[in-house]
Structures are given as structure tokens and as C-alpha cells.
Scaffold this motif. Structure first.
Motif: not given
Length: 356
Positions: A309-328
């Protein structure tokens, strides 16, 4: 009485048939406490558990104990930890005890199975019995002992809610969360220290406050308050030493490593999480003035679902660069397999972050 009908879930399926629905609650606020976005019920009364540790560590910093006992930045990060009981964690707890002229016998926490499966297997093979210094909360407890020594009172009772150090922690905690003097309710945590509860959005505000302080110090240097300096100090200790906030292959460590100082994140037991994000292009696009905080609670306490859920919320809010989110991604995209490693289903998010 306000009644919230749950509509936001993480769902697990088996063969395409929904097996479980895990209700998700989240709040996204700025440092002033303005609710910007939400999932589920952002006003749910929530025990922060270990997600409260950054504010508890802040209280220890403000006693002067961190400087008095020469704790370094990694020690401060360790005060915020739910550590994995790795050898480096146990060694740090012992070193910190030595710095305050205390021993393991002074700890009022107990030993327990480690949060790390790798460590657990090693302990089983060696027939090891964990003692208090192995506790995932050992850093917080040593910090409390240090604070107790500065503030006075019987160090043997540092864990009691009536002790001067716990009364100080409660005051600082309520203040930094914007709760007022009597704004939180306190229970007893698994490690034998007081545990705060409040409406979920306050946890987001708390984390936004840490991130805002890091921004303020970066832009104004010494021209900020002692509280702001202390908040920034905790923020930087956590992201610079994420291995001491959690441990190898743990979500908190991977999150803060991936986002490279943009945010801090802290797990709380039974499905609670807090994140503080420094001002950036993405936070401004959300309509926030300054830093943003996120708090998440999974109704049934499932930790794997929490991370998704945390990773999905960060994705929906587009927090950070895509590569950062990909780390999760290992936490964000979770398949379910059986005993012969055949996929039987998956977990998937069934919620959308909504404007408040």
C-alpha cells in the motif's frame, strides 16, 4: 457518530477468485496539518507503535543526552529503529549502553524472535536465546536511559509512564504532532514502553514536520530554532543510516536508500507506517506548500500488505523519480506461490488516493 464504510482495499486472489480484502487507510498532509489527500478513513484512531520512534528520539535529543553521551549520527538513527537483531545492531546496542555507563541488565525490554528471517534461522541453528540487547527496540531503550540520566529520576523506572523522561517524551510528541497537551492516548507497546495513539492524519503531520525542518535548515542554516535543528538532525540520521533503522532487505532500509535523502520512512507494528517527504516538484504538484507527510494503516495489521500500500501510494502521488519507486518493486508487486513455487494468485491494490 461518523461511520466509515470501507471501500479501499488491497486484495489477494487465488485463481482469479478474491480470497481476502485488506482495508487501507491513509492520510497525506502538509506540515501545518492540512489534509490534502486520503484513502479510507484518515481520521481512524491509530496506535502509531514504532512509527512514533522518530518523535521519541527527538525528545531524547532535546534533553541534551545525545551530545552529553557522545552518541553519533548512526546511534541516533538506531534510536529510531525497529532493528533486525543483526550482529551490527546488537553490537551497536552494547556500545551505546557503554557510552551511558549502563548494562544490558538496565534494559526494560525483553528478548524476542528477530524481525529478520535470516537471523532467525541462524539463531535456531545455534540454539540461541535472545536477551534484551537483541530487542528490535534496543536503541530506543538506550536512548530513554540516556534521557533519564539527564532529567533525573530512578533510571530503573525509565520505562514507566510516570517517569520524568516519559512525561518529557509525551510533551514533545504531542507538540510536534500538533496534538496539544492532552491530544494523544497512550497504551503499552510490545517493548514495554508507552505507545501513543491518535487520529491517523497526525502521524502524517508529524513526518511532514521532520521533512520541513530538513528543508528549513538547508535553506536558512543556523537561523532556525533549536527544535527545527533537532528535527532536521533526526531526519538526516535516519536517511543517512537506513541500515540501522531496519536492516538487510527490510522495507525501511530499501525505501530510504532508494530515495536518497528525499524522505524518511518508519514502520509501526500491526500495519502502521509514516513517511516524511521534503519539498520537491512532486509535492508542489500535489498543491502542498513545503514538505508532505504520509501515514498509512492496514486494518488487519498485515505488514506485507502495508508495504504494498505504501509503495502504491508513492506511485499514485508520483513521489520521486521512477527509478526510485522501482526500487520498491519487490514489495509493490507481490505474487502468491504454493509449496512447489507455482503461482496461485497475487496481491493487488484496489484503491485510489482521493483529494480531501
Amino acid at each position: 457518530m461518523r461511520r466509515i464504510i470501507p471501500t479501499d482495499f488491497v486484495v489477494s486472489d487465488r485463481g482469479g477468485v478474491v480470497e481476502n480484502r485488506h482495508s487501507v487507510h491513509a492520510a497525506i498532509t502538509d506540515a501545518a496539518g492540512n489534509l490534502l489527500y486520503a484513502v479510507g478513513d484518515p481520521y481512524r484512531m491509530t496506535l502509531a507503535r514504532s512509527a512514533a520512534k522518530p518523535a521519541q528520539a527527538l525528545a531524547i535529543v532535546e534533553t541534551g543526552a545525545v551530545d552529553k553521551f557522545n552518541f553519533d549520527e548512526a546511534d541516533l538513527a538506531f534510536m529510531c529503529a525497529s532493528n533486525s537483531s543483526e550482529e551490527r545492531h546488537i553490537a551497536r546496542a552494547r556500545t551505546m549502553l557503554s557510552k551511558v555507563s549502563a548494562s544490558e541488565a538496565d534494559l526494560r525490554c525483553g528478548g524476542h524472535p528477530p524481525l529478520s528471517e535470516t537471523v532467525q534461522r541462524a539463531w535456531i541453528k545455534s540454539d540461541f536465546t535472545p536477551t534484551p540487547v537483541c530487542s528490535n527496540c534496543s536503541g530506543k531503550h538506550v536512548g530513554m536511559i540516556a534521557g533519564a540520566k539527564v532529567l533525573g529520576g530512578d533510571v530503573a523506572d525509565y520505562h514507566l509512564s510516570t517517569h520524568p523522561v516519559q512525561m518529557h517524551v509525551k510533551r514533545v510528541f504531542n507538540d510536534v504532532c500538533g496534538l496539544g497537551v492532552d491530544g494523544s492516548v497512550w497504551g503499552l507497546d510490545g517493548c514495554n514502553l508507552p505507545a501513543p495513539a491518535f487520529e491517523l492524519h497526525y502521524l502524517a503531520r508529524m513526518n511532514a514536520t521532520f521533512a520541513a525542518a530538513a528543508d528549513a535548515v538547508a535553506s536558512s542554516g543556523s537561523g532556525v530554532s533549536s527544535r527545527t535543528k533537532a528535527l532536521s538532525r533526526v531526519f538526516h540520521a535516519m536517511w543517512k543510516h537506513p541500515e540501522f533503522v531496519a536492516g538487510e532487505n527490510r522495507f525501511c532500509t530499501i525505501l530510504m536508500t532508494a530515495f536518497q535523502g528525499l524522505l524518511i520512512g518508519k514502520l509501526g507494528a500491526d500495519g502502521c507506517y509514516g513517511i516524511g517527504i521534503r519539498e520537491c516538484e512532486q509535492t508542489r504538484s500535489l498543491g502542498a506548500k513545503g514538505a508532505v507527510g504520509i501515514s498509512v494503516k492496514i486494518e488487519d495489521g498485515n505488514i506485507g500488505v502495508l508495504y504494498l500500500a505504501v509503495a502504491e501510494i508513492l506511485e499514485q502521488l508520483k513521489i520521486g523519480e521512477p527509478g526510485m519507486r522501482q526500487g520498491l518493486s519487490v514489495f509493490h508487486h507481490q505474487n502468491i506461490v504454493n509449496t512447489v513455487n507455482v503461482q496461485t494468485g497475487k496481491f493487488w491494490p484496489c484503491f485510489k488516493v482521493r483529494a480531501a
